[in-house]
Motif scaffolding. Structure first.
Motif, PDB file in Angstrom:
ATOM      1  N   VAL A  91      -7.608 -11.863  -0.532  1.00 23.44           N
ATOM      2  CA  VAL A  91      -7.089 -10.904  -0.336  1.00 23.44           C
ATOM      3  C   VAL A  91      -6.319 -10.542   0.482  1.00 23.44           C
ATOM      4  O   VAL A  91      -6.553 -11.584   1.641  1.00 23.44           O
ATOM      5  N   PRO A  92      -4.673  -9.696   0.091  1.00 21.03           N
ATOM      6  CA  PRO A  92      -3.992 -10.166   1.162  1.00 21.03           C
ATOM      7  C   PRO A  92      -4.175  -9.661   2.234  1.00 21.03           C
ATOM      8  O   PRO A  92      -4.514  -8.384   2.712  1.00 21.03           O
ATOM      9  N   LEU A  93      -3.692 -10.377   3.428  1.00 19.77           N
ATOM     10  CA  LEU A  93      -3.782  -9.403   4.935  1.00 19.77           C
ATOM     11  C   LEU A  93      -2.743  -9.698   6.407  1.00 19.77           C
ATOM     12  O   LEU A  93      -1.794 -10.813   6.673  1.00 19.77           O
ATOM     13  N   PHE A  94      -2.025  -8.399   6.215  1.00 20.10           N
ATOM     14  CA  PHE A  94      -1.439  -8.667   6.878  1.00 20.10           C
ATOM     15  C   PHE A  94      -1.558  -8.334   8.463  1.00 20.10           C
ATOM     16  O   PHE A  94      -2.230  -7.430   8.517  1.00 20.10           O
ATOM     17  N   GLY A  95      -0.699  -9.215   8.829  1.00 20.32           N
ATOM     18  CA  GLY A  95      -1.410  -9.056  10.636  1.00 20.32           C
ATOM     19  C   GLY A  95      -0.186  -9.525  11.443  1.00 20.32           C
ATOM     20  O   GLY A  95       0.930 -10.683  11.138  1.00 20.32           O
ATOM     21  N   PRO A  96      -0.559 -10.370  12.485  1.00 21.24           N
ATOM     22  CA  PRO A  96       0.597 -10.762  13.662  1.00 21.24           C
ATOM     23  C   PRO A  96       0.618 -12.462  13.495  1.00 21.24           C
ATOM     24  O   PRO A  96      -0.675 -12.293  13.230  1.00 21.24           O
ATOM     25  N   ALA A  97       0.891 -12.368  14.033  1.00 20.20           N
ATOM     26  CA  ALA A  97       0.874 -14.243  14.112  1.00 20.20           C
ATOM     27  C   ALA A  97      -0.259 -14.536  14.776  1.00 20.20           C
ATOM     28  O   ALA A  97      -0.586 -14.233  16.046  1.00 20.20           O
ATOM     29  N   PHE A 120      -8.569 -14.570   2.917  1.00 20.00           N
ATOM     30  CA  PHE A 120      -7.562 -13.508   3.325  1.00 20.00           C
ATOM     31  C   PHE A 120      -6.254 -14.909   2.403  1.00 20.00           C
ATOM     32  O   PHE A 120      -6.342 -15.631   3.242  1.00 20.00           O
ATOM     33  N   ALA A 121      -5.232 -14.069   1.612  1.00 18.50           N
ATOM     34  CA  ALA A 121      -4.792 -14.394   1.964  1.00 18.50           C
ATOM     35  C   ALA A 121      -2.769 -14.107   3.518  1.00 18.50           C
ATOM     36  O   ALA A 121      -2.593 -12.805   3.617  1.00 18.50           O
ATOM     37  N   PHE A 122      -3.357 -14.899   4.544  1.00 18.11           N
ATOM     38  CA  PHE A 122      -2.754 -14.679   5.819  1.00 18.11           C
ATOM     39  C   PHE A 122      -1.048 -14.074   5.492  1.00 18.11           C
ATOM     40  O   PHE A 122      -0.383 -14.678   4.606  1.00 18.11           O
ATOM     41  N   GLU A 123       0.222 -13.051   5.875  1.00 16.19           N
ATOM     42  CA  GLU A 123       0.919 -12.898   5.367  1.00 16.19           C
ATOM     43  C   GLU A 123       0.936 -12.108   7.024  1.00 16.19           C
ATOM     44  O   GLU A 123       0.915 -10.911   7.521  1.00 16.19           O
ATOM     45  N   GLU A 124       1.981 -13.361   8.258  1.00 14.96           N
ATOM     46  CA  GLU A 124       2.789 -12.758   9.463  1.00 14.96           C
ATOM     47  C   GLU A 124       3.246 -11.788   9.737  1.00 14.96           C
ATOM     48  O   GLU A 124       4.754 -11.716   9.196  1.00 14.96           O
TER      49      GLU A 124
END
Length: 250
Positions: A91-97, A120-124
Motif C-alpha cells: 500500500v502506498p505510504l507517504f510520510g516523513p523521512a 507499505f510502499a514508502f515514499e518520503e
C-alpha cells in the motif's frame, strides 16, 4: 463510494492520547474514486473499519511521526499481512523521512529486520511533494513542529479542496498551502511551541481565505465549544469542531 463528492471523516481528534469514544488523530479522505487514510494515531485503525475495510484503503499519508499521529501503522502492518485480508500490496505510504526505519525498529523481533516494505510502499515527503492517487491530487508543505512535519492539500478533478495542518505552529507555508481552500482542518492544541491555539487556527484560516474551518486536536483543558468560539472570533466563516465520526463534505 457511490458519488463523486470529496469528503473527510474524523476517525479521531484526541491528543495526546486516545479518550473513550475518541481516538487520536486520524481521518479518512474519500474522493476521486479512492480512499486515503490521513494520519494513523492510536485507535484510528479500529475507527477506520467502520467506513472501509483495511484492504480497501488506497494510500496512507502521515504528517509526522509522533505516536498520536502514526502508532496504528504498527497494527495495520499485521492486518495487511497476517489477517486473511486481500489488499493490493504494498500500500502506498507517504510520510516523513525515516518512516520505514521507525516502523521496522518497532516491529523487528529477531535477528532479521521486519519486512515492512511488504506491507507499505514508502515514499518520503518533502516540502512541495506532490502525488496523484486516483482522482485526487495530494500536495505537502513542510511546517513548523520542531521535527519533520507536513501539512496536506487535497484537490479533486473539479477543483474542490481541503487542507489539513497536521501539527504545526502558525507559519507562512500553511497559509500558502491553504490559499482559497474550501475546507481548512487546523489543529488547536494550545499556544505552545509547534502548535496553534484555537484563536491562531482561526487567524490562519482567515489569512488563507478558507471557506470553512474545522478545529481539531484540541488540547487538554479546552472544551471543543470553547475552541470553536475562540476560532470563530478570528475567522468570518463557519467553524466546527472535529467530533469523532463526523463527515465533512467539500
Amino acid at each position: 463510494m457511490t458519488d463523486d463528492a470529496l469528503r473527510i471523516t474524523v476517525l479521531g481528534s484526541a491528543t495526546p492520547f486516545p479518550r473513550p469514544g475518541n481516538a487520536c488523530s486520524g481521518y479518512l479522505v474519500e474522493g476521486g474514486g479512492v480512499r486515503v487514510w490521513v494520519d494513523a494515531g492510536s485507535g484510528t485503525l479500529g475507527e477506520l473499519q467502520k467506513y472501509v475495510r483495511l484492504d480497501a484503503v488506497d494510500a496512507v499519508w502521515i504528517s509526522h511521526l509522533h505516536a498520536d499521529h502514526s502508532a496504528d501503522l504498527l497494527t495495520a502492518y499485521y492486518g495487511l499481512l497476517h489477517a486473511g485480508l486481500a489488499p493490493s500490496l504494498p500500500v502506498p505510504l507517504f510520510g516523513p523521512a525515516g518512516t520505514a526505519g521507525r516502523l521496522a525498529g518497532f516491529l523487528t523481533n529477531g535477528p532479521g529486520r521486519s519486512p515492512v516494505e511488504r506491507a507499505f510502499a514508502f515514499e518520503e515527503l518533502y516540502d512541495g511533494h506532490a502525488v496523484t492517487v486516483g482522482g485526487l491530487s495530494l500536495r505537502a508543505r513542510a511546517v513548523e513542529h520542531g521535527m519533520p512535519a507536513f501539512a496536506l492539500r487535497v484537490e479533486d478533478a473539479r477543483g474542490r479542496s481541503l487542507v489539513y495542518s497536521g501539527d504545526c505552529a502558525p507559519c507562512p507555508a500553511l497559509v500558502e498551502l491553504g490559499r482559497d481552500c474550501d475546507l481548512f482542518v487546523c489543529e488547536a492544541d494550545g499556544e505552545t511551541d509547534g502548535h496553534h491555539s484555537a484563536a491562531q487556527a482561526g487567524r490562519s484560516a482567515a489569512r488563507a481565505g478558507a471557506g470553512r474551518l474545522v478545529v481539531t486536536h484540541v488540547g487538554p483543558g479546552t472544551e471543543p465549544a470553547e475552541a470553536v468560539a475562540l476560532a470563530a472570533a478570528e475567522f468570518p466563516g463557519e467553524v466546527r469542531h472535529a467530533d469523532p465520526g463526523v463527515c465533512f463534505t467539500v
